[in-house]
Design an enzyme around this catalytic site. Structure first.
Site, PDB file in Angstrom:
ATOM      1  N   TYR A  99     -22.930 -28.211  -2.129  1.00 35.26           N
ATOM      2  CA  TYR A  99     -22.335 -28.461  -3.450  1.00 35.26           C
ATOM      3  C   TYR A  99     -23.254 -29.197  -4.417  1.00 35.26           C
ATOM      4  CZ  TYR A  99     -18.031 -26.266  -2.108  1.00 35.26           C
ATOM      5  OH  TYR A  99     -17.117 -25.328  -1.722  1.00 35.26           O
ATOM      6  N   GLU A 141     -11.822 -27.021   2.265  1.00 36.22           N
ATOM      7  CA  GLU A 141     -12.635 -26.271   3.242  1.00 36.22           C
ATOM      8  C   GLU A 141     -12.750 -27.054   4.539  1.00 36.22           C
ATOM      9  OE1 GLU A 141     -16.085 -25.240   0.828  1.00 36.22           O
ATOM     10  OE2 GLU A 141     -14.766 -24.065  -0.478  1.00 36.22           O
ATOM     11  N   TYR A 191      -9.619 -11.040   6.815  1.00 36.06           N
ATOM     12  CA  TYR A 191     -10.917 -10.415   7.078  1.00 36.06           C
ATOM     13  C   TYR A 191     -11.807 -11.383   7.854  1.00 36.06           C
ATOM     14  CZ  TYR A 191     -12.116 -13.366   3.073  1.00 36.06           C
ATOM     15  OH  TYR A 191     -12.276 -14.440   2.230  1.00 36.06           O
ATOM     16  N   GLY A 408     -14.986  -6.976  -3.065  1.00 35.02           N
ATOM     17  CA  GLY A 408     -16.254  -7.319  -3.695  1.00 35.02           C
ATOM     18  C   GLY A 408     -16.045  -8.582  -4.497  1.00 35.02           C
TER      19      GLY A 408
HETATM   20  P1  FAD Z   1     -24.648  -3.509  -0.139  1.00 37.23           P
HETATM   21  O1  FAD Z   1     -26.059  -3.396   0.270  1.00 37.23           O
HETATM   22  O2  FAD Z   1     -24.033  -4.860  -0.267  1.00 37.23           O
HETATM   23  O3  FAD Z   1     -24.394  -2.691  -1.472  1.00 37.23           O
HETATM   24  C1  FAD Z   1     -23.064  -2.617  -2.006  1.00 37.23           C
HETATM   25  C2  FAD Z   1     -22.982  -1.504  -3.044  1.00 37.23           C
HETATM   26  O4  FAD Z   1     -23.806  -1.860  -4.141  1.00 37.23           O
HETATM   27  C3  FAD Z   1     -23.518  -0.165  -2.500  1.00 37.23           C
HETATM   28  O5  FAD Z   1     -22.698   0.873  -2.997  1.00 37.23           O
HETATM   29  C4  FAD Z   1     -24.896  -0.087  -3.069  1.00 37.23           C
HETATM   30  O6  FAD Z   1     -25.293   1.254  -3.250  1.00 37.23           O
HETATM   31  C5  FAD Z   1     -24.738  -0.821  -4.393  1.00 37.23           C
HETATM   32  N1  FAD Z   1     -26.009  -1.457  -4.805  1.00 37.23           N
HETATM   33  C6  FAD Z   1     -26.856  -2.152  -4.027  1.00 37.23           C
HETATM   34  N2  FAD Z   1     -27.910  -2.582  -4.757  1.00 37.23           N
HETATM   35  C7  FAD Z   1     -27.702  -2.149  -6.034  1.00 37.23           C
HETATM   36  C8  FAD Z   1     -28.415  -2.263  -7.262  1.00 37.23           C
HETATM   37  N3  FAD Z   1     -29.570  -2.878  -7.320  1.00 37.23           N
HETATM   38  N4  FAD Z   1     -27.860  -1.679  -8.360  1.00 37.23           N
HETATM   39  C9  FAD Z   1     -26.703  -1.019  -8.319  1.00 37.23           C
HETATM   40  N5  FAD Z   1     -25.976  -0.874  -7.187  1.00 37.23           N
HETATM   41  C10 FAD Z   1     -26.472  -1.433  -6.066  1.00 37.23           C
HETATM   42  N6  FAD Z   1     -15.676  -2.606   3.575  1.00 37.23           N
HETATM   43  C11 FAD Z   1     -15.286  -1.718   4.534  1.00 37.23           C
HETATM   44  O7  FAD Z   1     -15.957  -0.708   4.760  1.00 37.23           O
HETATM   45  N7  FAD Z   1     -14.148  -1.963   5.281  1.00 37.23           N
HETATM   46  C12 FAD Z   1     -13.370  -3.062   5.082  1.00 37.23           C
HETATM   47  O8  FAD Z   1     -12.354  -3.235   5.760  1.00 37.23           O
HETATM   48  C13 FAD Z   1     -13.779  -4.014   4.091  1.00 37.23           C
HETATM   49  N8  FAD Z   1     -13.052  -5.129   3.865  1.00 37.23           N
HETATM   50  C14 FAD Z   1     -13.459  -6.015   2.902  1.00 37.23           C
HETATM   51  C15 FAD Z   1     -12.695  -7.166   2.683  1.00 37.23           C
HETATM   52  C16 FAD Z   1     -13.081  -8.074   1.724  1.00 37.23           C
HETATM   53  C17 FAD Z   1     -12.241  -9.302   1.477  1.00 37.23           C
HETATM   54  C18 FAD Z   1     -14.272  -7.854   0.982  1.00 37.23           C
HETATM   55  C19 FAD Z   1     -14.729  -8.857  -0.052  1.00 37.23           C
HETATM   56  C20 FAD Z   1     -15.032  -6.736   1.206  1.00 37.23           C
HETATM   57  C21 FAD Z   1     -14.643  -5.787   2.162  1.00 37.23           C
HETATM   58  N9  FAD Z   1     -15.387  -4.645   2.419  1.00 37.23           N
HETATM   59  C22 FAD Z   1     -14.975  -3.739   3.354  1.00 37.23           C
HETATM   60  C23 FAD Z   1     -16.665  -4.385   1.701  1.00 37.23           C
HETATM   61  C24 FAD Z   1     -17.837  -4.886   2.561  1.00 37.23           C
HETATM   62  O9  FAD Z   1     -17.785  -6.307   2.636  1.00 37.23           O
HETATM   63  C25 FAD Z   1     -19.204  -4.543   1.978  1.00 37.23           C
HETATM   64  O10 FAD Z   1     -19.243  -4.896   0.633  1.00 37.23           O
HETATM   65  C26 FAD Z   1     -19.524  -3.045   2.125  1.00 37.23           C
HETATM   66  O11 FAD Z   1     -19.561  -2.676   3.498  1.00 37.23           O
HETATM   67  C27 FAD Z   1     -20.892  -2.726   1.499  1.00 37.23           C
HETATM   68  O12 FAD Z   1     -21.865  -3.557   2.102  1.00 37.23           O
HETATM   69  P2  FAD Z   1     -23.330  -3.024   2.330  1.00 37.23           P
HETATM   70  O13 FAD Z   1     -24.160  -4.155   2.813  1.00 37.23           O
HETATM   71  O14 FAD Z   1     -23.341  -1.756   3.100  1.00 37.23           O
HETATM   72  O15 FAD Z   1     -23.740  -2.632   0.866  1.00 37.23           O
END
Ligand code: FAD
Length: 416
Positions: A99, A141, A191, A408
Site C-alpha cells: 500500500y 484483507e 473464483y 476482467g
Molecule cells: P491475456 O494474455 O491476459 O489476454 C487477455 C485478452 O487480451 C486476450 O484476448 C488477448 O488477446 C488480449 N490482449 C492481450 N494483449 C493485448 C494488447 N496488447 N492489445 C489488445 N489486446 C490484448 N476465464 C475462463 O476461461 N473461465 C472462467 O471461468 C473465468 N472466470 C473468471 C472469473 C473472474 C472473476 C475473472 C476476473 C476472470 C475470469 N476469467 C475466466 C478470465 C481469465 O481470468 C483470463 O482473463 C482469461 O483466461 C484470459 O487470460 P490469458 O492470460 O489467456 O489472456
C-alpha cells in the site's frame, strides 16, 4: 466496511478533483503504472501485464479512483465496490507493504500530470484520502486472509487429476490438493487465482477462474476458454491482438498429474442459499462457469427452488458443459432452460439444442422465465451484460435483484 472520515480541510480538494479525474484519470494511471514498475519490477508478477498493454488496467484504476472521489461521502455506494476489490486483492495475495508503495507512486503521478495545478493542499488531501482507503482495505484483507487460514500471498499446490474437453474452445481441469488433504469448501460463484510462470516474459502471471462445479465434491473444477488471439495481421493493425498467455498455456501444457498453484476461493458474486426467490442465471460464452456451480449447488441445497438457466453462445460446438446442463434438466423438473445460438451449426437443431436463433433477446421471453420476484445473476462479455441488465430493468426487475460478474478489470460504470 468503510466509512472514510475525510477532514474538512481535504474535502473541497477531493470534490474539485472529480472533473480533473474525469479528464486526466487515464493519463494519471498510465503514469502511475510506469513509475510503479520502474521502481518495483517485481510487482509485474502480481499485475496482469497484457491488461497493461491493452490499456484496460489503466482505465479500470482510473475509474476506481474517480468513483472513490465522486462517492467519498457515500459509503453505502462505495461498500460493494470495496468488497469486490478486497476479494480480488486476497486472490492476488496483496500484502500490507504494497500500500505505501502504491500510494507513493499514485501521488507522484498526480503531481507529475497536474503540474502546477497539483498544489500542496491538493496532494495532502489525496494523501489523506488514499490513507483512509488503504487502512480500510488492509483491515478487511487481513480478516479475509485469517478466515482462509493463509498468509498474504500464500498459494496452495493442487494437482490436475482430470482434464476434460468441454467444447471446441473450453477445457475443464479437475483439481485436488497435492498433499492429499481435502480442499476447502467455497460459495458457488467464487473464483480462484491460478499462478503460472510465463517463461518467455520471465514473469509469474495470475488469472482468475470461476469454480464451475458444486462445492464439496471432492475436487475443484475450473473451465478455461482458450483465447486464440487474432494472428491474421502483424499485430499493429487495428483489431489485432495476441493470443492469451495463461489460457493457452493451460490448454497446451498442463496435463493430468501436473501441479498448479492457486489462491483460496474468493469473490462476492455468490449464491445465497437462504434466498428462496426463483433463481435466474443468465450467461454467455465462458460466463457459464459460475452459473453451473450455482445450478448444481441450488439443486443440492434447495431442491424446491425454481431455477431458470438462460444461455447464449455461438453454436453447439461452443457450448461448454451442455451435456451436464441437459442431465440436470432431465433429472430436476424445477429447471427451465433457454438457449440462444448466434449462428447455429448444421448439426444444431432448433427446440432440441437451442430455442432462439441470434442474440439472446430477453424482451421476447415469457414471465415464467423472467419472474418479477426473481434473484438474477449475470455473467458474460461486458456489452452482453449491459444489454441484459437494461432489458431486465425495462421489465421492472429492480437493481437490487441483479448481481453481475465481470471476467476482467471492472470499469465501475454504475458508480459514475
Ligand atoms: P491475456 O494474455 O491476459 O489476454 C487477455 C485478452 O487480451 C486476450 O484476448 C488477448 O488477446 C488480449 N490482449 C492481450 N494483449 C493485448 C494488447 N496488447 N492489445 C489488445 N489486446 C490484448 N476465464 C475462463 O476461461 N473461465 C472462467 O471461468 C473465468 N472466470 C473468471 C472469473 C473472474 C472473476 C475473472 C476476473 C476472470 C475470469 N476469467 C475466466 C478470465 C481469465 O481470468 C483470463 O482473463 C482469461 O483466461 C484470459 O487470460 P490469458 O492470460 O489467456 O489472456
Amino acid at each position: 466496511m468503510i466509512s472514510p472520515v475525510l477532514s474538512a480541510a481535504s474535502r473541497p480538494y477531493i470534490a474539485a478533483s472529480v472533473p480533473v479525474l474525469r479528464e486526466h484519470g487515464v493519463t494519471i494511471t498510465r503514469c502511475f503504472y510506469q513509475r510503479l514498475f520502474a521502481a518495483h519490477p517485481e510487482l509485474k508478477n502480481i499485475f496482469n501485464m497484457p491488461n497493461q498493454q491493452s490499456g484496460t488496467q489503466q482505465q479500470a484504476l482510473a475509474s476506481a479512483i474517480f468513483a472513490y472521489a465522486a462517492n467519498i461521502d457515500n459509503p453505502e455506494a462505495l461498500a460493494p465496490v470495496i468488497s469486490r476489490i478486497v476479494q480480488k486483492h486476497v486472490s492476488l495475495g496483496i500484502r500490507e507493504e504494497h500500500y505505501p508503495i502504491v500510494g507513493k507512486h499514485l501521488l507522484g503521478a498526480i503531481a507529475e500530470i497536474l503540474g502546477a495545478a497539483a498544489i500542496p493542499e491538493l496532494l495532502a488531501a489525496w494523501a489523506e484520502a488514499y490513507g483512509l482507503l488503504a487502512a480500510a482495505l488492509i483491515a478487511e484483507e487481513r480478516k479475509q486472509y485469517q478466515a482462509h487460514g493463509v498468509e498474504p500471498g500464500e498459494y496452495r499446490s493442487v494437482t490436475v487429476v482430470r482434464k476434460q474437453k468441454e467444447s471446441d474452445s473450453v477445457t475443464s481441469f479437475y483439481l485436488q490438493a497435492t498433499d492429499g488433504s481435502t480442499l476447502p469448501s467455497f460459495q458457488p460463484g467464487q473464483y480462484i487465482s491460478v499462478a503460472v510462470n510465463i517463461e518467455q516474459l520471465a514473469l509469474r502471471q495470475l488469472r482468475q477462474y470461476s469454480l464451475s462445479d458444486a462445492p464439496d465434491n471432492g475436487h475443484w473444477r475450473i473451465s478455461v476458454k482458450r483465447e486464440p488471439g487474432n494472428a491474421a495481421t502483424d499485430g499493429a493493425a487495428a483489431g489485432a491482438h495476441p493470443a492469451g498467455l495463461v489460457s493457452n498455456l493451460l490448454h497446451d501444457q498442463y496435463q493430468e498429474g501436473d501441479v498448479l498453484w492457486v489462491s483460496p476461493p474468493c469473490g462476492d458474486f455468490v449464491l445465497q442459499q437462504e434466498d428462496r426467490r426463483p433463481l435466474v442465471l443468465i450467461s454467455a460464452g465462458v460466463g457459464v462457469t459460475p452459473m453451473m456451480s450455482m445450478l448444481h449447488s441450488s439443486l443440492q441445497q434447495s431442491p424446491q427452488r425454481p431455477v431458470n438457466f438462460l444461455y447464449a453462445t455461438l453454436n453447439g460446438r461452443h457450448h461448454p458443459l451442455k451435456g451436464e446442463l441437459n442431465n440436470l434438466r432431465r433429472r430436476h423438473g424445477q429447471v427451465r432452460s433457454h438457449i440462444a445460438y448466434e449462428k447455429p451449426a448444421d448439426d444444431d437443431h432448433l427446440q432440441k439444442d437451442y430455442q432462439q436463433q441470434g442474440y439472446l433477446q430477453l424482451a421476447q421471453l415469457p414471465d415464467v422465465l423472467l419472474p418479477h420476484d426473481g434473484s438474477y445473476f449475470l455473467c458474460g462479455p461486458a456489452p452482453f451484460m449491459q444489454i441484459q441488465r437494461d432489458a431486465l430493468l425495462a421489465r421492472g426487475v429492480a437493481e437490487h435483484q441483479i448481481q453481475q460478474e465481470v471476467f476482467g478489470p471492472s470499469l465501475l460504470q454504475h458508480l459514475q
